[in-house]
Design an enzyme around this catalytic site. Sequence first.
Site, PDB file in Angstrom:
ATOM      1  N   ASN A  65       0.874  -1.173   0.000  1.00  0.00           N
ATOM      2  CA  ASN A  65       0.000   0.000   0.000  1.00  0.00           C
ATOM      3  C   ASN A  65       0.911   1.222   0.000  1.00  0.00           C
ATOM      4  O   ASN A  65       1.537   1.530   1.016  1.00  0.00           O
ATOM      5  CB  ASN A  65      -0.892  -0.035   1.249  1.00  0.00           C
ATOM      6  CG  ASN A  65      -1.716   1.224   1.399  1.00  0.00           C
ATOM      7  OD1 ASN A  65      -1.756   2.066   0.495  1.00  0.00           O
ATOM      8  ND2 ASN A  65      -2.375   1.371   2.537  1.00  0.00           N
ATOM      9  N   TRP A  66       0.984   1.878  -1.148  1.00  0.00           N
ATOM     10  CA  TRP A  66       1.910   3.017  -1.274  1.00  0.00           C
ATOM     11  C   TRP A  66       1.346   4.314  -0.693  1.00  0.00           C
ATOM     12  O   TRP A  66       2.018   5.339  -0.716  1.00  0.00           O
ATOM     13  CB  TRP A  66       2.301   3.203  -2.743  1.00  0.00           C
ATOM     14  CG  TRP A  66       3.319   2.211  -3.218  1.00  0.00           C
ATOM     15  CD1 TRP A  66       3.972   1.274  -2.459  1.00  0.00           C
ATOM     16  CD2 TRP A  66       3.825   2.047  -4.560  1.00  0.00           C
ATOM     17  NE1 TRP A  66       4.840   0.546  -3.245  1.00  0.00           N
ATOM     18  CE2 TRP A  66       4.765   1.001  -4.531  1.00  0.00           C
ATOM     19  CE3 TRP A  66       3.563   2.692  -5.774  1.00  0.00           C
ATOM     20  CZ2 TRP A  66       5.463   0.581  -5.669  1.00  0.00           C
ATOM     21  CZ3 TRP A  66       4.241   2.275  -6.911  1.00  0.00           C
ATOM     22  CH2 TRP A  66       5.182   1.225  -6.854  1.00  0.00           C
ATOM     23  N   LYS A  67       0.103   4.275  -0.251  1.00  0.00           N
ATOM     24  CA  LYS A  67      -0.514   5.473   0.365  1.00  0.00           C
ATOM     25  C   LYS A  67      -0.305   6.686  -0.541  1.00  0.00           C
ATOM     26  O   LYS A  67      -0.320   6.544  -1.764  1.00  0.00           O
ATOM     27  CB  LYS A  67       0.025   5.655   1.789  1.00  0.00           C
ATOM     28  CG  LYS A  67      -0.155   4.364   2.618  1.00  0.00           C
ATOM     29  CD  LYS A  67       0.112   4.504   4.089  1.00  0.00           C
ATOM     30  CE  LYS A  67      -0.095   3.140   4.755  1.00  0.00           C
ATOM     31  NZ  LYS A  67       0.044   3.175   6.196  1.00  0.00           N
ATOM     32  N   HIS A  73      -9.373   0.899   5.456  1.00  0.00           N
ATOM     33  CA  HIS A  73      -8.032   1.152   5.993  1.00  0.00           C
ATOM     34  C   HIS A  73      -8.128   2.102   7.183  1.00  0.00           C
ATOM     35  O   HIS A  73      -8.948   3.019   7.196  1.00  0.00           O
ATOM     36  CB  HIS A  73      -7.111   1.729   4.919  1.00  0.00           C
ATOM     37  CG  HIS A  73      -5.682   1.704   5.357  1.00  0.00           C
ATOM     38  ND1 HIS A  73      -5.158   2.677   6.178  1.00  0.00           N
ATOM     39  CD2 HIS A  73      -4.695   0.801   5.153  1.00  0.00           C
ATOM     40  CE1 HIS A  73      -3.893   2.361   6.440  1.00  0.00           C
ATOM     41  NE2 HIS A  73      -3.596   1.241   5.826  1.00  0.00           N
ATOM     42  N   GLU A 129      -6.476   4.552   8.096  1.00  0.00           N
ATOM     43  CA  GLU A 129      -6.370   5.989   7.809  1.00  0.00           C
ATOM     44  C   GLU A 129      -7.680   6.535   7.240  1.00  0.00           C
ATOM     45  O   GLU A 129      -8.031   7.700   7.472  1.00  0.00           O
ATOM     46  CB  GLU A 129      -5.184   6.226   6.865  1.00  0.00           C
ATOM     47  CG  GLU A 129      -3.858   6.045   7.617  1.00  0.00           C
ATOM     48  CD  GLU A 129      -2.776   5.324   6.847  1.00  0.00           C
ATOM     49  OE1 GLU A 129      -2.798   5.344   5.601  1.00  0.00           O
ATOM     50  OE2 GLU A 129      -1.890   4.725   7.494  1.00  0.00           O
ATOM     51  N   GLU A 136      -4.818  -5.030  10.748  1.00  0.00           N
ATOM     52  CA  GLU A 136      -3.792  -3.993  10.886  1.00  0.00           C
ATOM     53  C   GLU A 136      -4.040  -3.231  12.187  1.00  0.00           C
ATOM     54  O   GLU A 136      -4.841  -2.277  12.204  1.00  0.00           O
ATOM     55  CB  GLU A 136      -3.853  -3.018   9.702  1.00  0.00           C
ATOM     56  CG  GLU A 136      -3.596  -3.661   8.360  1.00  0.00           C
ATOM     57  CD  GLU A 136      -3.124  -2.637   7.330  1.00  0.00           C
ATOM     58  OE1 GLU A 136      -2.034  -2.832   6.786  1.00  0.00           O
ATOM     59  OE2 GLU A 136      -3.821  -1.630   7.098  1.00  0.00           O
ATOM     60  N   GLY A 184       2.989   2.256  10.697  1.00  0.00           N
ATOM     61  CA  GLY A 184       3.900   3.381  10.498  1.00  0.00           C
ATOM     62  C   GLY A 184       4.664   3.781  11.743  1.00  0.00           C
ATOM     63  O   GLY A 184       5.274   4.840  11.801  1.00  0.00           O
ATOM     64  N   SER A 231       4.012  -2.234  10.183  1.00  0.00           N
ATOM     65  CA  SER A 231       5.469  -2.253  10.356  1.00  0.00           C
ATOM     66  C   SER A 231       6.111  -3.564   9.909  1.00  0.00           C
ATOM     67  O   SER A 231       7.090  -4.024  10.505  1.00  0.00           O
ATOM     68  CB  SER A 231       5.855  -1.903  11.798  1.00  0.00           C
ATOM     69  OG  SER A 231       5.450  -0.574  12.095  1.00  0.00           O
ATOM     70  N   GLY A 253       3.176  -0.989   4.175  1.00  0.00           N
ATOM     71  CA  GLY A 253       3.238   0.420   3.813  1.00  0.00           C
ATOM     72  C   GLY A 253       4.673   0.841   3.551  1.00  0.00           C
ATOM     73  O   GLY A 253       5.234   0.620   2.477  1.00  0.00           O
ATOM     74  N   GLY A 254       5.308   1.446   4.554  1.00  0.00           N
ATOM     75  CA  GLY A 254       6.618   2.070   4.388  1.00  0.00           C
ATOM     76  C   GLY A 254       7.662   1.210   3.695  1.00  0.00           C
ATOM     77  O   GLY A 254       8.372   1.687   2.796  1.00  0.00           O
TER      78      GLY A 254
HETATM   79  P1  13P Z   1       3.376   0.357   7.591  1.00  0.00           P
HETATM   80  O1  13P Z   1       3.893  -0.913   6.945  1.00  0.00           O
HETATM   81  O2  13P Z   1       4.084   1.582   7.113  1.00  0.00           O
HETATM   82  O3  13P Z   1       3.298   0.209   9.069  1.00  0.00           O
HETATM   83  O4  13P Z   1       1.853   0.529   7.065  1.00  0.00           O
HETATM   84  C1  13P Z   1       0.972  -0.522   7.172  1.00  0.00           C
HETATM   85  C2  13P Z   1      -0.260  -0.195   6.431  1.00  0.00           C
HETATM   86  O5  13P Z   1      -1.007   0.678   6.799  1.00  0.00           O
HETATM   87  C3  13P Z   1      -0.535  -0.942   5.194  1.00  0.00           C
HETATM   88  O6  13P Z   1      -1.833  -0.702   4.733  1.00  0.00           O
END
Ligand code: 13P
Length: 251
Positions: free
Chosen positions: A8-10, A97, A99, A170, A176, A215, A236-237
């Site tokens: 997920n590149w956000k 998600h 967020e 999650e 994050g 993470s 994500g990251g």
């Molecule tokens: P991180 O891997 O940056 O913690 O993000 C997880 C995430 O929200 C994937 O959708």
Amino acid sequence: MKKLMAANWKMFKTWDDARATAQELVDLSASALPDDREVLICPPFTAIKAVSEVLGPVPGFSVGGQDFYVREEGAFTGEISPAMLKDVGAGFGLTGHSERRHVLGESDAYVGEKTAYGLAAGLKVILCVGEMIEERKAGQVEDVLERQIRAGVADVARDVDPNDLCVAYEPVWAIGTGEVAGPREILEAHASTRKILQSLFGDNANEIRILYGGSVKPANCAEIIALDNVDGVLVGGASLQGESFSQIVLA
Ligand code: 13P
């Protein structure tokens, strides 16, 4: 059941950067991808086409949208429909998600409406769920999962193709933050998720993939992916560089 290794590149990456990262990932991992794994990248809307041009011809790799709206078209400024996602090569969509729930204010009911709409419109949907730290401290993890999953699939047919629906656990406090949930926390939450899905979908639930997100890194992925009821990861990251995501994909 293939494990789903999802990125997920956000709200990161321009067109060129997205294309270069997707290409680097393919170069580093496609020839070594085991038969029992598939890879998904969810770029921002503006880069979906660029990424799908790279991944389209590569077996086992696909593209998804991070969000979509619950109509096919119309006067909905700023929104994107499942049909538009499919038009640029995306076969998956995320719903719920954290967020979108906690920053953009989406309700359990709306997440449910979106999940059912996306499936009916021909997307594969990854429904994201997970507790906040206060809820974990109050011993409410299972209650939160039950509430979010029941609402999230309220209008999904009981005989849904299990290949079309995934649930991503999650925990909000692990997203994050660098703070990954421990093996025991993941095992418990994924077992609860499976049990809730079984109460809703019967045996069909055993084929619904449950992903872990929060993470995930090259250094911890192998341990996480080997746990019971962990059928993939949502990253994500550490998915933003081809090098680190390729290590996760192959972990
Ligand atoms: P991180 O891997 O940056 O913690 O993000 C997880 C995430 O929200 C994937 O959708």
